[in-house]
Design an enzyme around this catalytic site. Structure first.
Site, PDB file in Angstrom:
ATOM      1  N   LYS A 189       0.932  -1.284  -0.144  1.00  0.00           N
ATOM      2  CA  LYS A 189       0.019   0.064  -0.021  1.00  0.00           C
ATOM      3  C   LYS A 189       0.845   1.024   0.187  1.00  0.00           C
ATOM      4  CE  LYS A 189      -2.044   2.472   3.336  1.00  0.00           C
ATOM      5  NZ  LYS A 189      -1.899   3.812   2.768  1.00  0.00           N
ATOM      6  N   GLU A 263      10.732   0.950   9.792  1.00  0.00           N
ATOM      7  CA  GLU A 263      11.786   2.008   9.566  1.00  0.00           C
ATOM      8  C   GLU A 263      10.665   3.310   9.829  1.00  0.00           C
ATOM      9  OE1 GLU A 263      14.484   1.866   8.375  1.00  0.00           O
ATOM     10  OE2 GLU A 263      14.472  -0.169   7.995  1.00  0.00           O
ATOM     11  N   CYS A 297      13.416  11.056   6.969  1.00  0.00           N
ATOM     12  CA  CYS A 297      13.581  10.451   7.939  1.00  0.00           C
ATOM     13  C   CYS A 297      14.945  10.623   8.559  1.00  0.00           C
ATOM     14  CB  CYS A 297      13.197   9.050   8.176  1.00  0.00           C
ATOM     15  SG  CYS A 297      13.938   7.946   6.806  1.00  0.00           S
ATOM     16  N   GLU A 394      10.147  15.204  15.833  1.00  0.00           N
ATOM     17  CA  GLU A 394      10.536  15.270  14.226  1.00  0.00           C
ATOM     18  C   GLU A 394       9.587  15.948  13.554  1.00  0.00           C
ATOM     19  OE1 GLU A 394       9.509  11.655  12.124  1.00  0.00           O
ATOM     20  OE2 GLU A 394      11.288  11.814  10.975  1.00  0.00           O
TER      21      GLU A 394
HETATM   22  P1  NDP Z   1       2.162   7.463   8.778  1.00  0.00           P
HETATM   23  O1  NDP Z   1       2.705   6.893   9.604  1.00  0.00           O
HETATM   24  O2  NDP Z   1       0.880   8.013   9.200  1.00  0.00           O
HETATM   25  O3  NDP Z   1       1.817   6.754   7.201  1.00  0.00           O
HETATM   26  C1  NDP Z   1       3.023   5.914   6.677  1.00  0.00           C
HETATM   27  C2  NDP Z   1       2.200   4.694   5.997  1.00  0.00           C
HETATM   28  O4  NDP Z   1       1.303   4.308   6.922  1.00  0.00           O
HETATM   29  C3  NDP Z   1       1.106   5.453   4.887  1.00  0.00           C
HETATM   30  O5  NDP Z   1       0.958   4.526   3.790  1.00  0.00           O
HETATM   31  C4  NDP Z   1      -0.097   5.534   5.989  1.00  0.00           C
HETATM   32  O6  NDP Z   1      -1.134   5.721   4.962  1.00  0.00           O
HETATM   33  C5  NDP Z   1       0.091   4.327   6.698  1.00  0.00           C
HETATM   34  N1  NDP Z   1      -0.774   4.305   7.842  1.00  0.00           N
HETATM   35  C6  NDP Z   1      -1.366   5.263   8.666  1.00  0.00           C
HETATM   36  N2  NDP Z   1      -2.088   4.803   9.403  1.00  0.00           N
HETATM   37  C7  NDP Z   1      -1.938   3.489   9.582  1.00  0.00           C
HETATM   38  C8  NDP Z   1      -2.443   2.445  10.290  1.00  0.00           C
HETATM   39  N3  NDP Z   1      -2.963   2.747  11.513  1.00  0.00           N
HETATM   40  N4  NDP Z   1      -2.109   1.243  10.044  1.00  0.00           N
HETATM   41  C9  NDP Z   1      -1.421   0.937   8.846  1.00  0.00           C
HETATM   42  N5  NDP Z   1      -0.873   1.811   7.908  1.00  0.00           N
HETATM   43  C10 NDP Z   1      -1.246   3.041   8.274  1.00  0.00           C
HETATM   44  O7  NDP Z   1       3.085   8.830   8.377  1.00  0.00           O
HETATM   45  P2  NDP Z   1       2.749  10.134   7.495  1.00  0.00           P
HETATM   46  O8  NDP Z   1       2.752   9.687   6.210  1.00  0.00           O
HETATM   47  O9  NDP Z   1       1.284  10.540   7.875  1.00  0.00           O
HETATM   48  O10 NDP Z   1       3.490  11.096   7.963  1.00  0.00           O
HETATM   49  C11 NDP Z   1       3.555  11.644   9.366  1.00  0.00           C
HETATM   50  C12 NDP Z   1       4.996  11.613  10.247  1.00  0.00           C
HETATM   51  O11 NDP Z   1       5.543  10.291  10.121  1.00  0.00           O
HETATM   52  C13 NDP Z   1       6.025  12.504   9.433  1.00  0.00           C
HETATM   53  O12 NDP Z   1       5.797  13.748  10.110  1.00  0.00           O
HETATM   54  C14 NDP Z   1       7.133  11.855   9.993  1.00  0.00           C
HETATM   55  O13 NDP Z   1       7.380  12.438  11.238  1.00  0.00           O
HETATM   56  C15 NDP Z   1       6.809  10.505   9.925  1.00  0.00           C
HETATM   57  N6  NDP Z   1       7.352   9.737   8.549  1.00  0.00           N
HETATM   58  C16 NDP Z   1       8.546   8.905   8.654  1.00  0.00           C
HETATM   59  C17 NDP Z   1       9.096   8.598   7.631  1.00  0.00           C
HETATM   60  C18 NDP Z   1      10.303   7.602   7.518  1.00  0.00           C
HETATM   61  O14 NDP Z   1      10.630   7.712   6.316  1.00  0.00           O
HETATM   62  N7  NDP Z   1      10.655   7.206   8.317  1.00  0.00           N
HETATM   63  C19 NDP Z   1       8.372   8.605   6.301  1.00  0.00           C
HETATM   64  C20 NDP Z   1       7.160   9.467   6.366  1.00  0.00           C
HETATM   65  C21 NDP Z   1       6.432   9.943   7.526  1.00  0.00           C
HETATM   66  P3  NDP Z   1      -1.970   7.139   4.443  1.00  0.00           P
HETATM   67  O15 NDP Z   1      -0.566   8.063   4.120  1.00  0.00           O
HETATM   68  O16 NDP Z   1      -2.325   6.823   3.144  1.00  0.00           O
HETATM   69  O17 NDP Z   1      -2.829   7.639   5.466  1.00  0.00           O
END
Ligand code: NDP
Length: 485
Positions: A189, A263, A297, A394
């Site tokens: 996804k 991650e 990240c 972050e």
């Molecule tokens: P999320 O953790 O919310 O999202 C990452 C992925 O998980 C997306 O595909 C999201 O779907 C999905 N997701 C959201 N909720 C759930 C759940 N309950 N169960 C399973 N999957 C889920 O991160 P965001 O993208 O909203 O970003 C928010 C924060 O996360 C950022 O500000 C940053 O701090 C961190 N982040 C860290 C990253 C890294 O590389 N380590 C990358 C991105 C974010 P959808 O986006 O479609 O809601």
């Protein structure tokens, strides 16, 4: 210090990347069992260009029924894919790599339109690295017993993979390529705001002739992700995203046989010693925090400068910040693109307000902000302390906090004083300092005299709240295998 006023003396003409060569559908369906199918709910959501607010396309929203279909298809495909001659598996992965290269320009433009990142970054970093991951793991497919000698590596089964919006195609490649090389099948996804390059990848996969059901791509928001996590017929969850969701995933799979790699977030320390090559170090600071608008990240979002050089470094940094070009992600001059979503822009703005309230001294480059879209100018904060929330949490945006230090012991303590442990950078001419810091910094990746360098052969991952497990290199293969002995 003599200054060059780049903004006054240099005027860039637009160098827009063309969009005539890209093919986008008005509406995208789910990729299940080798074909594009409508979601059971018939619901679609819009995906917009964060630089303009324009709707680019509509994306299917997968629910429980669709996720279940995708898992069934992956489970069925696992029977033959896991038994296929590994050399043949390698050929498919190699073919996908070649096709990504052939369509690199289209992928790069779509990545920039959908996610807001500058075309120079998607063209030179995201897409080549994504192809690189497929090439690298294609080579391992028939050599697993050499990678793990005296063991009998076996695939895990069906992998549920959930990826974020900051590096959409690259994160898909990090997850899909090693899983396929090891003989697993996949339900992936992408993030809600950036599904398009994953759906283009689904088209590549369809065209490559990969057996049906080996890779399934289901689109949707967090609920779709949680359906994948909770599905009883999935053997492994590979997740990249926030620490908060990572914790939820751990709770959901606790007590089950599911494996996981997580991650998560980071708050990287970038450390500049007095003996560093300062101009290079300043470029390194810029790259560490402003690459991909800070939506990284492992971003170097906490800068530590040795006290006796702090004034000159901060002056040089402000100068360099003022020359960064913010604007249209499709313009090849652009350094700082659009913030990925309105929600993320609000989060960043809230942190900037908080930083001021906490007593931080703010500096923002005076760039022109386009009338439409989501934008945040490069920002730095001075006068912050270890306990400031903008230093500890972050932000995931182009916001840097700056602190000084006097001794090596002090900076190690300060750098490690965070709940995260993903990345760090060290700038010094002295090899001995580099060795000491790489040993004592609690970070999964430490760069020396460079920052944000990625390679398919190198493992990547964090300690503490930055996650569990590694992706990339042999470590990335191991995470998709079980061993009999
Ligand atoms: P999320 O953790 O919310 O999202 C990452 C992925 O998980 C997306 O595909 C999201 O779907 C999905 N997701 C959201 N909720 C759930 C759940 N309950 N169960 C399973 N999957 C889920 O991160 P965001 O993208 O909203 O970003 C928010 C924060 O996360 C950022 O500000 C940053 O701090 C961190 N982040 C860290 C990253 C890294 O590389 N380590 C990358 C991105 C974010 P959808 O986006 O479609 O809601």
């Amino acid at each position: 210090m003599s200054r060059i006023d780049l903004n006054k003396n240099w005027d860039y003409s637009e160098a827009l990347e063309g969009t005539n060569h890209i093919r986008l559908k008005e509406k995208y369906n789910l990729f299940i069992d080798g074909v594009f199918v409508e979601p059971a709910s018939k619901h679609y959501f819009k995906t917009t260009n964060p630089a303009t607010g324009e709707v680019i396309s509509k994306i299917a929203e997968a629910g429980k029924i669709d996720v279940d279909l995708a898992v069934k298809s992956a489970r069925k495909a696992f029977k033959s894919w896991s038994k296929l001659n590994p050399k043949e598996r390698g050929k498919y992965i190699f073919r996908i790599a070649r096709m990504i290269q052939e369509k690199a320009k289209e992928f790069a433009v779509i990545e920039s339109m959908d996610g807001g990142k500058p075309i120079r970054e998607s063209r030179d970093i995201d897409i080549p690295l994504a192809a690189n991951h497929f090439f690298y793991y294609a080579g391992w497919a028939d050599k697993l017993e050499y990678a793990f000698s005296h063991q009998t590596p076996k695939p895990l089964g069906v992998a549920g993979q959930i990826i974020p919006w900051n590096f959409p195609l690259l994160m898909a490649a990090w997850k899909i390529a090693p899983a396929l090389a090891c003989g697993n099948t996949i339900v992936l996804k992408p993030a809600e705001t950036t599904s398009l390059t994953c759906l283009k990848l689904a088209e590549v996969i369809e065209e490559s002739g990969l057996p049906k059901g080996v890779v399934n791509i289901v689109t949707g928001a967090g609920e779709t992700g949680s359906e994948i996590v909770a599905h009883p017929n999935i053997d492994k969850i590979a997740f990249t995203g926030s620490t908060a969701v990572g914790k939820l995933i751990q709770e959901t799979i606790a007590g089950t046989d599911k494996r996981s790699t997580l991650e998560l977030g980071g708050k990287g320390a970038n450390i500049i010693f007095e003996d560093a090559a300062l101009d290079q170090a300043v470029e390194g600071i810029i790259n560490a925090i402003f690459f991909n608008q800070g939506h990284v990240c492992c971003a170097g979002s906490r800068l530590f400068v040795q006290e006796n050089i702090s004034e000159v470094v901060i002056e040089k940094l402000k100068d360099r910040m003022s020359s960064l070009v913010l604007g249209n992600p499709l313009d090849k001059n652009t350094d700082i693109g659009a913030i990925n979503s309105r929600e993320q822009l609000k989060t960043i703005k809230d942190y900037i307000k908080l930083g001021k309230k906490e007593g931080g001294k703010i500096y923002q480059s005076e760039c022109e902000i386009p009338a439409k879209g989501n934008w945040c100018p490069p920002t730095l904060f001075l006068n912050v302390s270890q306990s400031s929330r903008i230093v500890q949490e972050e932000i995931f945006g182009p916001v840097l906090s700056i602190q000084t230090f006097r001794t090596m012991e002090e900076v190690i303590e300060k750098a490690n004083n965070t709940p995260f442990g993903l990345s760090a950078g060290v700038w010094t001419e002295k090899g001995s300092k580099i060795f000491k810091l790489t040993k004592e910094l609690n970070a999964g990746v430490v760069w020396a005299n460079t920052y944000n360098k990625f390679d398919a052969t190198s493992p990547f991952g964090g300690f503490k709240e930055s996650g569990i497990g590694r992706e990339g290199g042999l470590h990335g293969l191991k995470a998709y295998l079980k061993f009999d002995s």
